[in-house]
Design a protein around this motif. Structure first.
Motif, PDB file in Angstrom:
ATOM      1  N   UNK A   1      68.382  14.995  -1.243  1.00  0.00           N
ATOM      2  CA  UNK A   1      67.952  14.428   0.042  1.00  0.00           C
ATOM      3  C   UNK A   1      66.565  13.808  -0.076  1.00  0.00           C
ATOM      4  N   UNK A   2      65.659  14.517  -0.715  1.00  0.00           N
ATOM      5  CA  UNK A   2      64.281  14.032  -0.842  1.00  0.00           C
ATOM      6  C   UNK A   2      64.226  12.780  -1.708  1.00  0.00           C
ATOM      7  N   UNK A   3      64.938  12.791  -2.823  1.00  0.00           N
ATOM      8  CA  UNK A   3      64.929  11.632  -3.707  1.00  0.00           C
ATOM      9  C   UNK A   3      65.519  10.412  -3.009  1.00  0.00           C
ATOM     10  N   UNK A   4      66.609  10.603  -2.270  1.00  0.00           N
ATOM     11  CA  UNK A   4      67.223   9.483  -1.562  1.00  0.00           C
ATOM     12  C   UNK A   4      66.272   8.931  -0.504  1.00  0.00           C
ATOM     13  N   UNK A   5      65.565   9.806   0.195  1.00  0.00           N
ATOM     14  CA  UNK A   5      64.623   9.369   1.222  1.00  0.00           C
ATOM     15  C   UNK A   5      63.467   8.585   0.607  1.00  0.00           C
ATOM     16  N   UNK A   6      62.942   9.072  -0.498  1.00  0.00           N
ATOM     17  CA  UNK A   6      61.833   8.367  -1.136  1.00  0.00           C
ATOM     18  C   UNK A   6      62.264   7.014  -1.694  1.00  0.00           C
ATOM     19  N   UNK A   7      63.479   6.946  -2.246  1.00  0.00           N
ATOM     20  CA  UNK A   7      63.976   5.649  -2.719  1.00  0.00           C
ATOM     21  C   UNK A   7      64.119   4.674  -1.557  1.00  0.00           C
ATOM     22  N   UNK A   8      64.564   5.189  -0.411  1.00  0.00           N
ATOM     23  CA  UNK A   8      64.715   4.326   0.757  1.00  0.00           C
ATOM     24  C   UNK A   8      63.360   3.796   1.223  1.00  0.00           C
ATOM     25  N   UNK A   9      62.361   4.653   1.236  1.00  0.00           N
ATOM     26  CA  UNK A   9      61.016   4.225   1.628  1.00  0.00           C
ATOM     27  C   UNK A   9      60.495   3.158   0.680  1.00  0.00           C
ATOM     28  N   UNK A  10      60.609   3.414  -0.626  1.00  0.00           N
ATOM     29  CA  UNK A  10      60.109   2.470  -1.623  1.00  0.00           C
ATOM     30  C   UNK A  10      60.800   1.122  -1.481  1.00  0.00           C
ATOM     31  N   UNK A  11      62.127   1.147  -1.303  1.00  0.00           N
ATOM     32  CA  UNK A  11      62.873  -0.112  -1.174  1.00  0.00           C
ATOM     33  C   UNK A  11      62.397  -0.899   0.039  1.00  0.00           C
TER      34      UNK A  11
END
Length: 465
Positions: free
Chosen positions: A151-161
């Motif tokens: 969940x955390x990794x997916x959220x951070x990837x979404x923010x970065x994108x």
């Protein structure tokens, strides 16, 4: 841009130090952090049901008025904390607001996980210097930790994108940065508060569990064994440079037999045979828009959608035959001149022998591998795009209820007909394709797998059909 920020958001997770960062910011004049303003379970802080004149019920109905109140305070720098499981309705508005500064706070996820479990078990979420930490030990739960990590990794990837595509930057903080006055001063300067010479961390909170993990986790050895399995460097990740595909809705075929069938055709597979089978079942139409298809789906409860998968080696052969017989002459010439597929002149293509076909097909498979890895200037044709990416494109509009395998086409389509109450499945219209025997040659099998590795892994295809 430094002086243009009107508000800020702290992207963080539980037990990353966001309480300490909020306390540090709230010590400063004209800076206010309004807690977890969009936490579904509370209104900023525990036991609060109102914020800035807006009730929790009003926020549930529409979060935008609260967002506007929090982010528009002239002469003041307001903000709030936002975690991956907070109200998703405000995320786009936050990311689209270039005047909202993005602060990303991270911590070693294992430390966050253990700290969260201890806080839940002791109900002690903050600690000041006059309080005593409740001694406790927790148990590591592998499935729970991996879910949290995902969940955390997916959220951070979404923010970065979103930061990248909108041309924004963020201020990145680690947990250990929060007590560094130089870093905190740099953060406030970045936010536009150049009037501050030094920003010290808040002193009303102290670390709760400054112990080794071995003392805090009862099944430490089991945890260590489980974490050793993590592929932190992505050693087994399959690089994917294939261009993203759209849903290609006009290519869908609908059949009104029974409760209705919707075919999502994967080019390079048995598309014509499948369409002939659908026409034998009932009225068939195509070239639909998304709105028309949505209405069709609404009008037919119980309908089913499906796509047919073909073994990558057979599909590559079909794409090769399409190149030889149906593609534009300019494409074949491009293959000869640029892409290392030494096709004979068009007039001689019909006279290819097996040995020559094997050699050319081997070269074509090499081209496919380069093309799917974005190593050629030629766009990826639907006939040879990976089935993984084709289905990913379709999923941007709809998901197939069933992935039918060509190797068991009649059996799968018969099952599908029973699902939509079609009594006569007309399976006599389904015939197995015939393939050249030389496709089983080991070098062709290996070349196909090299080109379509994602498909082999995603759909469990054997090396040989």
């Amino acid at each position: 841009m430094i002086h243009g920020f009107r508000s800020f958001v702290i992207f963080a997770e539980m037990r990353t130090g966001s309480n300490l960062l909020e306390a540090t910011l709230n010590r400063l004049k004209k800076v206010t952090c309004f807690g977890e303003a969009f936490n579904p379970y509370m209104m900023g802080w525990p036991d609060k049901d109102e914020m800035q004149g807006i009730t929790r019920e009003e926020r549930e109905a529409d979060p935008m008025p609260l967002l506007r109140k929090l982010t528009h305070k002239p002469g003041h720098l307001p903000g709030f904390r936002y975690f991956h499981d907070h109200d998703p309705r405000v995320f786009d508005a936050i990311m689209d607001d270039h005047a909202c500064a993005k602060i990303v706070l991270t911590r070693n996820p294992l430390d966050s996980y253990v700290s969260t479990r201890l806080a839940r078990e002791t109900n002690q979420w903050k600690l000041n210097e006059t309080e005593t930490a409740i001694p406790a030990q927790t148990t590591y739960d592998s499935a729970e930790f991996h879910r949290m990590l995902s969940d955390v990794e997916a959220f951070q990837r979404r923010i970065i994108h979103r930061l990248q595509i909108s041309g924004q930057s963020a201020f990145w903080l680690e947990y250990d940065d929060l007590r560094d006055p130089e870093v905190m001063t740099g953060l406030l300067h970045w936010l536009g508060r150049r009037d501050l010479d030094k920003v010290d961390a808040a002193r009303d909170q102290v670390p709760q569990n400054p112990r080794e993990l071995a003392d805090k986790v009862g099944n430490f050895d089991q945890m260590r064994t489980d974490l050793a399995k993590l592929d932190v460097f992505g050693l087994h990740r399959i690089p994917n440079f294939e261009p993203r595909r759209g849903p290609a809705v006009p290519s869908y075929i609908v059949c009104d037999a029974g409760a209705g069938l919707l075919h999502l055709p994967v080019q390079g597979g048995p598309v014509e045979m499948t369409h002939g089978w659908l026409r034998a079942l009932g009225p068939v139409t195509g070239e639909h828009t998304q709105n028309i298809l949505r209405q069709w789906k609404r009008d037919r409860p119980g309908h089913r959608s499906f796509a047919v998968l073909r073994h990558p080696l057979h599909r590559a052969w079909d794409a090769f035959l399409h190149l030889l017989t149906d593609a534009r002459p300019e494409l074949r010439q491009l293959m000869r001149d640029v892409h290392r597929v030494a096709l004979p002149e068009d007039a001689a293509l019909a006279e290819l022998g097996d040995d020559q076909s094997v050699a050319l097909f081997r070269d074509f498979l090499g081209f496919l591998r380069r093309n799917l890895n974005a190593q050629t200037t030629l766009p990826t044709h639907p006939h040879w795009a990976s089935q993984t990416e084709v289905l990913a494109g379709y999923s941007r509009f709809t998901q197939p209820d069933m992935l039918v395998r060509e190797s068991r086409l009649a059996e799968d389509l018969g099952f599908l007909c029973r699902q939509v109450a079609i009594d006569d499945a007309r399976l006599d219209r389904i015939a197995a394709e015939t393939w050249p025997a030389f496709l089983d040659e080991p070098d062709l099998v290996a070349a196909a797998k090299s080109a379509y590795l994602r498909d082999y892994i995603a759909f469990g295809f054997p090396d040989t059909p």
